[in-house]
Design a protein around this motif. Sequence first.
Motif, PDB file in Angstrom:
ATOM      1  N   TYR A 181       0.836  -1.200   0.000  1.00 27.97           N
ATOM      2  CA  TYR A 181       0.000   0.000   0.000  1.00 27.97           C
ATOM      3  C   TYR A 181       0.869   1.247   0.000  1.00 27.97           C
ATOM      4  O   TYR A 181       0.527   2.258  -0.602  1.00 27.97           O
ATOM      5  CB  TYR A 181      -0.926  -0.011   1.210  1.00 27.97           C
ATOM      6  CG  TYR A 181      -1.934  -1.125   1.158  1.00 27.97           C
ATOM      7  CD1 TYR A 181      -2.666  -1.346   0.001  1.00 27.97           C
ATOM      8  CD2 TYR A 181      -2.144  -1.957   2.242  1.00 27.97           C
ATOM      9  CE1 TYR A 181      -3.585  -2.374  -0.069  1.00 27.97           C
ATOM     10  CE2 TYR A 181      -3.068  -2.977   2.195  1.00 27.97           C
ATOM     11  CZ  TYR A 181      -3.786  -3.181   1.028  1.00 27.97           C
ATOM     12  OH  TYR A 181      -4.696  -4.193   0.964  1.00 27.97           O
ATOM     13  N   ALA A 182       2.029   1.162   0.681  1.00 26.36           N
ATOM     14  CA  ALA A 182       2.918   2.321   0.726  1.00 26.36           C
ATOM     15  C   ALA A 182       3.345   2.706  -0.686  1.00 26.36           C
ATOM     16  O   ALA A 182       3.370   3.882  -1.049  1.00 26.36           O
ATOM     17  CB  ALA A 182       4.128   2.018   1.601  1.00 26.36           C
ATOM     18  N   ASP A 200       1.740   2.105  -3.374  1.00 27.32           N
ATOM     19  CA  ASP A 200       0.574   2.572  -4.107  1.00 27.32           C
ATOM     20  C   ASP A 200       0.222   4.008  -3.748  1.00 27.32           C
ATOM     21  O   ASP A 200      -0.350   4.738  -4.537  1.00 27.32           O
ATOM     22  CB  ASP A 200      -0.616   1.648  -3.808  1.00 27.32           C
ATOM     23  CG  ASP A 200      -1.753   1.879  -4.777  1.00 27.32           C
ATOM     24  OD1 ASP A 200      -1.465   2.104  -5.969  1.00 27.32           O
ATOM     25  OD2 ASP A 200      -2.915   1.843  -4.343  1.00 27.32           O
ATOM     26  N   GLU A 201       0.586   4.406  -2.533  1.00 32.14           N
ATOM     27  CA  GLU A 201       0.220   5.757  -2.100  1.00 32.14           C
ATOM     28  C   GLU A 201       1.391   6.723  -2.172  1.00 32.14           C
ATOM     29  O   GLU A 201       1.318   7.830  -1.641  1.00 32.14           O
ATOM     30  CB  GLU A 201      -0.347   5.714  -0.665  1.00 32.14           C
ATOM     31  CG  GLU A 201      -1.556   4.808  -0.569  1.00 32.14           C
ATOM     32  CD  GLU A 201      -2.627   5.335   0.365  1.00 32.14           C
ATOM     33  OE1 GLU A 201      -2.351   6.247   1.152  1.00 32.14           O
ATOM     34  OE2 GLU A 201      -3.754   4.821   0.287  1.00 32.14           O
ATOM     35  N   ASN A 205       1.491  16.770   0.816  1.00 30.94           N
ATOM     36  CA  ASN A 205       1.372  15.777   1.876  1.00 30.94           C
ATOM     37  C   ASN A 205       0.065  15.904   2.647  1.00 30.94           C
ATOM     38  O   ASN A 205      -0.535  14.907   3.025  1.00 30.94           O
ATOM     39  CB  ASN A 205       2.533  15.902   2.861  1.00 30.94           C
ATOM     40  CG  ASN A 205       3.761  15.174   2.365  1.00 30.94           C
ATOM     41  OD1 ASN A 205       3.657  14.308   1.508  1.00 30.94           O
ATOM     42  ND2 ASN A 205       4.915  15.521   2.885  1.00 30.94           N
ATOM     43  N   ILE A 206      -0.344  17.137   2.898  1.00 27.23           N
ATOM     44  CA  ILE A 206      -1.572  17.335   3.663  1.00 27.23           C
ATOM     45  C   ILE A 206      -2.730  16.586   3.027  1.00 27.23           C
ATOM     46  O   ILE A 206      -3.552  15.983   3.707  1.00 27.23           O
ATOM     47  CB  ILE A 206      -1.918  18.828   3.748  1.00 27.23           C
ATOM     48  CG1 ILE A 206      -0.935  19.502   4.674  1.00 27.23           C
ATOM     49  CG2 ILE A 206      -3.328  19.041   4.259  1.00 27.23           C
ATOM     50  CD1 ILE A 206      -1.175  20.956   4.775  1.00 27.23           C
ATOM     51  N   ARG A 246      -2.715  13.919   1.515  1.00 33.59           N
ATOM     52  CA  ARG A 246      -2.633  12.461   1.619  1.00 33.59           C
ATOM     53  C   ARG A 246      -3.147  12.011   2.980  1.00 33.59           C
ATOM     54  O   ARG A 246      -3.148  10.831   3.271  1.00 33.59           O
ATOM     55  CB  ARG A 246      -1.184  12.004   1.481  1.00 33.59           C
ATOM     56  CG  ARG A 246      -0.538  12.456   0.181  1.00 33.59           C
ATOM     57  CD  ARG A 246       0.960  12.405   0.300  1.00 33.59           C
ATOM     58  NE  ARG A 246       1.443  11.046   0.082  1.00 33.59           N
ATOM     59  CZ  ARG A 246       2.696  10.680   0.273  1.00 33.59           C
ATOM     60  NH1 ARG A 246       3.584  11.554   0.709  1.00 33.59           N
ATOM     61  NH2 ARG A 246       3.069   9.445   0.044  1.00 33.59           N
ATOM     62  N   THR A 247      -3.536  12.942   3.829  1.00 37.66           N
ATOM     63  CA  THR A 247      -3.940  12.572   5.184  1.00 37.66           C
ATOM     64  C   THR A 247      -5.354  13.032   5.498  1.00 37.66           C
ATOM     65  O   THR A 247      -6.004  13.677   4.684  1.00 37.66           O
ATOM     66  CB  THR A 247      -3.016  13.218   6.232  1.00 37.66           C
ATOM     67  OG1 THR A 247      -3.224  14.625   6.169  1.00 37.66           O
ATOM     68  CG2 THR A 247      -1.560  12.927   5.955  1.00 37.66           C
ATOM     69  N   ARG A 248      -5.776  12.722   6.723  1.00 40.13           N
ATOM     70  CA  ARG A 248      -7.132  13.022   7.159  1.00 40.13           C
ATOM     71  C   ARG A 248      -7.454  14.510   7.101  1.00 40.13           C
ATOM     72  O   ARG A 248      -8.595  14.887   6.838  1.00 40.13           O
ATOM     73  CB  ARG A 248      -7.320  12.529   8.599  1.00 40.13           C
ATOM     74  CG  ARG A 248      -6.445  13.246   9.598  1.00 40.13           C
ATOM     75  CD  ARG A 248      -6.361  12.498  10.909  1.00 40.13           C
ATOM     76  NE  ARG A 248      -7.589  12.546  11.681  1.00 40.13           N
ATOM     77  CZ  ARG A 248      -7.842  13.455  12.621  1.00 40.13           C
ATOM     78  NH1 ARG A 248      -6.964  14.398  12.883  1.00 40.13           N
ATOM     79  NH2 ARG A 248      -8.966  13.425  13.286  1.00 40.13           N
ATOM     80  N   ARG A 299      -8.303  15.495   3.549  1.00 40.34           N
ATOM     81  CA  ARG A 299      -9.608  14.927   3.178  1.00 40.34           C
ATOM     82  C   ARG A 299     -10.735  15.712   3.833  1.00 40.34           C
ATOM     83  O   ARG A 299     -11.782  15.934   3.224  1.00 40.34           O
ATOM     84  CB  ARG A 299      -9.673  13.452   3.599  1.00 40.34           C
ATOM     85  CG  ARG A 299      -8.821  12.551   2.745  1.00 40.34           C
ATOM     86  CD  ARG A 299      -9.159  11.093   2.999  1.00 40.34           C
ATOM     87  NE  ARG A 299      -8.785  10.645   4.309  1.00 40.34           N
ATOM     88  CZ  ARG A 299      -7.611  10.096   4.631  1.00 40.34           C
ATOM     89  NH1 ARG A 299      -6.704   9.928   3.701  1.00 40.34           N
ATOM     90  NH2 ARG A 299      -7.343   9.713   5.850  1.00 40.34           N
TER      91      ARG A 299
END
Lengths: 347, 270
Positions: free
Chosen positions: A10-11, A13-14, A190-191, A193-195, A198
């Motif tokens: 997964y790493a 892939d992301e 990066n932001i 890619r995180t909660r 989103r």
Amino acid sequence: MRIGDAKQSYAADEALWTSTTQQVWFGLLLLSLLLFPFFASPYLLYLACLVGIAVISATGLNILTGFTGLISLGQAGFMGVGGYTVAWLSLHTSLPFPIALLAAGLLSAAIGMVIGLPSLRIKGLYLAIATLAASVFLHFVFVEWASVTGGMAGLSLRSAQLFGLTFHNDFRMYFMIMPLAVLMLLAARNIFRTRIGRAFIAIRDRDISAEILGIPLLRYKLLSFALSSFYAGVAGGLFAYFYRVVTPESFPLSMSIFYLAAIIVGGMGSILGGVLGAIFMTLVPEGLKLLTTAITPIYPQAPVFMSPLLGVVFGVLIVGFLIFEPNGLAEVWRRIRRFFHLWPFRT
Amino acid sequence: MKILEAVNVHLSFGGVAALRDISFSVPEDSITTVIGPNGAGKTSLFNCISGFYRPQQGSIFFRGQDISRLKPPARAALGLARTFQNIALFRGMTVLDNIKLGAHVHTKTGLLGALAYLGPARREEMALREEVERRIIDFLEIDHIRRQPVASLPYGLQKRVELARALAMRPQLLMLDEPVAGMNREEKEDMARFILDIKEEWGVTVLMVEHDMSMVMDISDHVVVLNFGQVIASGLPQEVQKNPAVIEAYLGDGDIATLRRRLNANTEAA
């Protein structure tokens, strides 16, 4: 043509750059950014510095307007806060520039959060007007608080300092601006890619269901304002170091509109869009000026009608983007990439 | 054991009472369905439970705790998850991001961690991705669309993605607002199977609003009937089906003389 793109973790892939090709291209881009100032003419170097500053500020506005859906006309005001902070610190202290820039960003972020407070209640055009009022207010402060801001005359700065090194020319400023721009772009990427990223997008798309899903609206809207004005503050600080003078007229309202136009032309809600938009908005007026100079020998009257025409041409380009490519330059770039993914076959 | 209990809930908009003195409860580990004609107040009731509306009177208890004054995010953190009648997915995001968003209250990455995306932030994202892939995407059979933007998906799949997002909230009570509305038969059967699996394998209590009577009768353990903002019946599906008040609400009272009178009144009015 891109094949064999399967991932085993997964790493992988992301990751930001999911294929070797992408990694190589990005490496080449960084290398060319590094080598650029050694070969560029002073004029190009000057433009590159301006582009770097514009990229940082446009990315900040993109976080707020493009990703969180909160329209702001306060970007120039926030940049002003950053610029004046850096100028004041440079005159009254001998802090190295990273600390001064950090202070500029933080102060601007704090003010941005206060100005963002109405955003819980108002949206869209109303919020745009509220931020407009805030930027008028900031401008008023820059003019009237003369003991700190130097009033209409503004402040002149000493060159930026770090470990006894002074950044007194464009060549050195480039090495201050460009790494910072790259770093802040990566951070912005990066932001999302995180909660937190989103949550921003969720607020833009449907704020009511975002709240039902457990996202506290006020906290995230203010966070977005803070982040956006942090970027603006740092950009404003770099602006101050670059021109070594700040006046209230360094950060006019038209600058806020300039950045709004940049993210619209580039592509709202895309980090790449903010970058492309900032490059476009900075370079196209320069390109039009160069064009004028180029045709003057053939047609001596050119400067007379070209100078007013510049604005018109520029405006037509922006309107053209709104009509024919509402998703901006970022979409054009994606189309080009898609074409080459299957090349030489056609989709 | 009741997981959710509503006591004398009253909600009105101006002079219009949407919910009048509603009391009902949801037994733990059940599938409880709220049915009723259009405008009966089913969605209003859902909105009161998830915190989008504040009822003027009455209380709602979740596992014995009064949640009437809690804001929606706090209710989400307690384990209340829901889907919406007219799909409320985030259109600009991919399927995967929509689902991950559901886990917002269960993740912790702060701003600085997010900016750097190192160490803890990266580990949390990877753990989340793995959980979402293993437990949800596989389960709901949506692995082929994970990278697609939700706006490009057909309706049935969007409904399924919305269910996935609600599951990512690690709910204790899952509220589904018309989960099979507008679906074809095959999609309905898939959805019914998922809902049963969610109850049995995940141990999640389901509260749903649904119009499709065959599905309601097939999978519900407990049915609550609303009409004009009031609970007119509740109990096992078979009991409710035979309840005269329910039959009247749905079909009229069946008395030929009344029907004739109503028809005449309508013709005269026209």
